[in-house]
Scaffold this motif. Structure first.
Motif, PDB file in Angstrom:
ATOM      1  N   ALA A  17       0.837  -1.207   0.000  1.00  0.00           N
ATOM      2  CA  ALA A  17       0.000   0.000   0.000  1.00  0.00           C
ATOM      3  C   ALA A  17       0.870   1.254   0.000  1.00  0.00           C
ATOM      4  O   ALA A  17       0.580   2.234  -0.699  1.00  0.00           O
ATOM      5  CB  ALA A  17      -0.932   0.000   1.210  1.00  0.00           C
ATOM      6  N   THR A  18       1.948   1.215   0.753  1.00  0.00           N
ATOM      7  CA  THR A  18       2.875   2.349   0.777  1.00  0.00           C
ATOM      8  C   THR A  18       3.522   2.544  -0.589  1.00  0.00           C
ATOM      9  O   THR A  18       3.620   3.670  -1.085  1.00  0.00           O
ATOM     10  CB  THR A  18       3.946   2.131   1.859  1.00  0.00           C
ATOM     11  OG1 THR A  18       3.294   1.990   3.115  1.00  0.00           O
ATOM     12  CG2 THR A  18       4.913   3.277   1.926  1.00  0.00           C
ATOM     13  N   GLY A  19       3.952   1.457  -1.210  1.00  0.00           N
ATOM     14  CA  GLY A  19       4.526   1.551  -2.550  1.00  0.00           C
ATOM     15  C   GLY A  19       3.532   2.108  -3.555  1.00  0.00           C
ATOM     16  O   GLY A  19       3.885   2.923  -4.417  1.00  0.00           O
ATOM     17  N   ALA A  20       2.268   1.685  -3.443  1.00  0.00           N
ATOM     18  CA  ALA A  20       1.234   2.183  -4.357  1.00  0.00           C
ATOM     19  C   ALA A  20       1.013   3.682  -4.162  1.00  0.00           C
ATOM     20  O   ALA A  20       0.884   4.432  -5.141  1.00  0.00           O
ATOM     21  CB  ALA A  20      -0.064   1.418  -4.147  1.00  0.00           C
ATOM     22  N   TYR A  21       0.983   4.130  -2.907  1.00  0.00           N
ATOM     23  CA  TYR A  21       0.813   5.558  -2.672  1.00  0.00           C
ATOM     24  C   TYR A  21       2.014   6.341  -3.207  1.00  0.00           C
ATOM     25  O   TYR A  21       1.860   7.433  -3.765  1.00  0.00           O
ATOM     26  CB  TYR A  21       0.590   5.879  -1.190  1.00  0.00           C
ATOM     27  CG  TYR A  21       0.535   7.365  -0.977  1.00  0.00           C
ATOM     28  CD1 TYR A  21      -0.535   8.110  -1.475  1.00  0.00           C
ATOM     29  CD2 TYR A  21       1.578   8.046  -0.388  1.00  0.00           C
ATOM     30  CE1 TYR A  21      -0.568   9.487  -1.354  1.00  0.00           C
ATOM     31  CE2 TYR A  21       1.561   9.420  -0.255  1.00  0.00           C
ATOM     32  CZ  TYR A  21       0.480  10.133  -0.736  1.00  0.00           C
ATOM     33  OH  TYR A  21       0.453  11.502  -0.626  1.00  0.00           O
ATOM     34  N   SER A 169       5.598   4.586   7.763  1.00  0.00           N
ATOM     35  CA  SER A 169       5.153   3.193   7.659  1.00  0.00           C
ATOM     36  C   SER A 169       6.240   2.299   7.085  1.00  0.00           C
ATOM     37  O   SER A 169       6.406   1.151   7.509  1.00  0.00           O
ATOM     38  CB  SER A 169       3.867   3.091   6.833  1.00  0.00           C
ATOM     39  OG  SER A 169       4.096   3.465   5.504  1.00  0.00           O
ATOM     40  N   MET A 170       7.041   2.821   6.150  1.00  0.00           N
ATOM     41  CA  MET A 170       8.142   2.009   5.628  1.00  0.00           C
ATOM     42  C   MET A 170       9.219   1.803   6.688  1.00  0.00           C
ATOM     43  O   MET A 170       9.818   0.728   6.767  1.00  0.00           O
ATOM     44  CB  MET A 170       8.736   2.636   4.369  1.00  0.00           C
ATOM     45  CG  MET A 170       7.885   2.359   3.148  1.00  0.00           C
ATOM     46  SD  MET A 170       8.738   2.669   1.611  1.00  0.00           S
ATOM     47  CE  MET A 170       8.925   4.427   1.643  1.00  0.00           C
ATOM     48  N   ALA A 171       9.469   2.802   7.522  1.00  0.00           N
ATOM     49  CA  ALA A 171      10.457   2.632   8.595  1.00  0.00           C
ATOM     50  C   ALA A 171       9.959   1.617   9.616  1.00  0.00           C
ATOM     51  O   ALA A 171      10.745   0.808  10.126  1.00  0.00           O
ATOM     52  CB  ALA A 171      10.740   3.977   9.258  1.00  0.00           C
ATOM     53  N   ILE A 172       8.668   1.636   9.915  1.00  0.00           N
ATOM     54  CA  ILE A 172       8.104   0.637  10.828  1.00  0.00           C
ATOM     55  C   ILE A 172       8.225  -0.751  10.203  1.00  0.00           C
ATOM     56  O   ILE A 172       8.590  -1.722  10.875  1.00  0.00           O
ATOM     57  CB  ILE A 172       6.631   0.971  11.168  1.00  0.00           C
ATOM     58  CG1 ILE A 172       6.570   2.225  12.036  1.00  0.00           C
ATOM     59  CG2 ILE A 172       5.959  -0.198  11.883  1.00  0.00           C
ATOM     60  CD1 ILE A 172       5.176   2.788  12.213  1.00  0.00           C
TER      61      ILE A 172
END
Length: 181
Positions: A17-21, A169-172
């Motif tokens: 989801a992060t990559g899509a955003y 979110s990617m760091a988490i």
């Protein structure tokens, strides 16, 4: 990555989801935001694929080598971009962490090391923990984007608070992946 399947799938969903955003952010009118979003999209999708639980599929050795090569290239690109923008140093650390995890997975797929935390793993855990806390604090006072003529409507690709949430979110996710290493 090593670990239980349910949290692994949640990590896959978060990273995808992060990559899509981040792909949406690549439509920004600001060139530097587009470049940063491209690197972050690569990181998000790469993390999503790497986080697929090993109970589902155990990739062959060459996949981890390919990961190391791709993220090694991303690290070199981030190092080059850091000449003009220090934010890319974070991309350099993230890409380096992905190379490190890929190398660890290539050397011992399916096995846990029980001899304690390796010094590099500990340093990366410390870095990403500090980054998560710092990013969380920075989310509180986000200001509105304005132009010289006053406030304007901000598209999804130019929302600073969403870009920060993306990085957070990617760091988490990186912390979770490093903990299973």
């Amino acid at each position: 990555m090593h670990g239980p399947a349910s949290p692994g799938w949640l990590l896959v969903a978060l990273c995808a989801a992060t990559g899509a955003y981040c792909l949406l952010r690549m439509r920004s009118a600001v060139e530097e935001q587009r470049r940063a979003a491209g690197g972050e999209a690569l990181m998000g999708f790469g993390m999503a694929v790497m986080a697929v639980p090993t109970a589902v599929v155990v990739p062959p050795h060459w996949v981890w080598v390919a990961y190391a090569v791709v993220f090694g290239g991303a690290a070199l690109r981030a190092l080059w971009a850091a000449r003009t923008n220090t934010h890319h140093l974070h991309h350099l650390v993230g890409a380096g962490a992905m190379v490190y995890m890929a190398a660890a997975m290539a050397s011992s797929p399916g096995h846990h090391e029980h001899g304690g935390v390796a010094p590099l793993t500990g340093a990366l855990l410390l870095y990403f923990t500090v980054y998560v806390l710092w990013s969380g604090v920075r989310l509180v006072p986000v200001t509105a984007v304005a132009t010289a003529g006053g406030a304007r409507s901000v598209g999804w690709g130019d929302r600073p608070e969403l870009a920060r949430v993306c990085r957070l979110s990617m760091a988490i996710g990186m912390l979770a992946m490093l903990l299973t290493l």
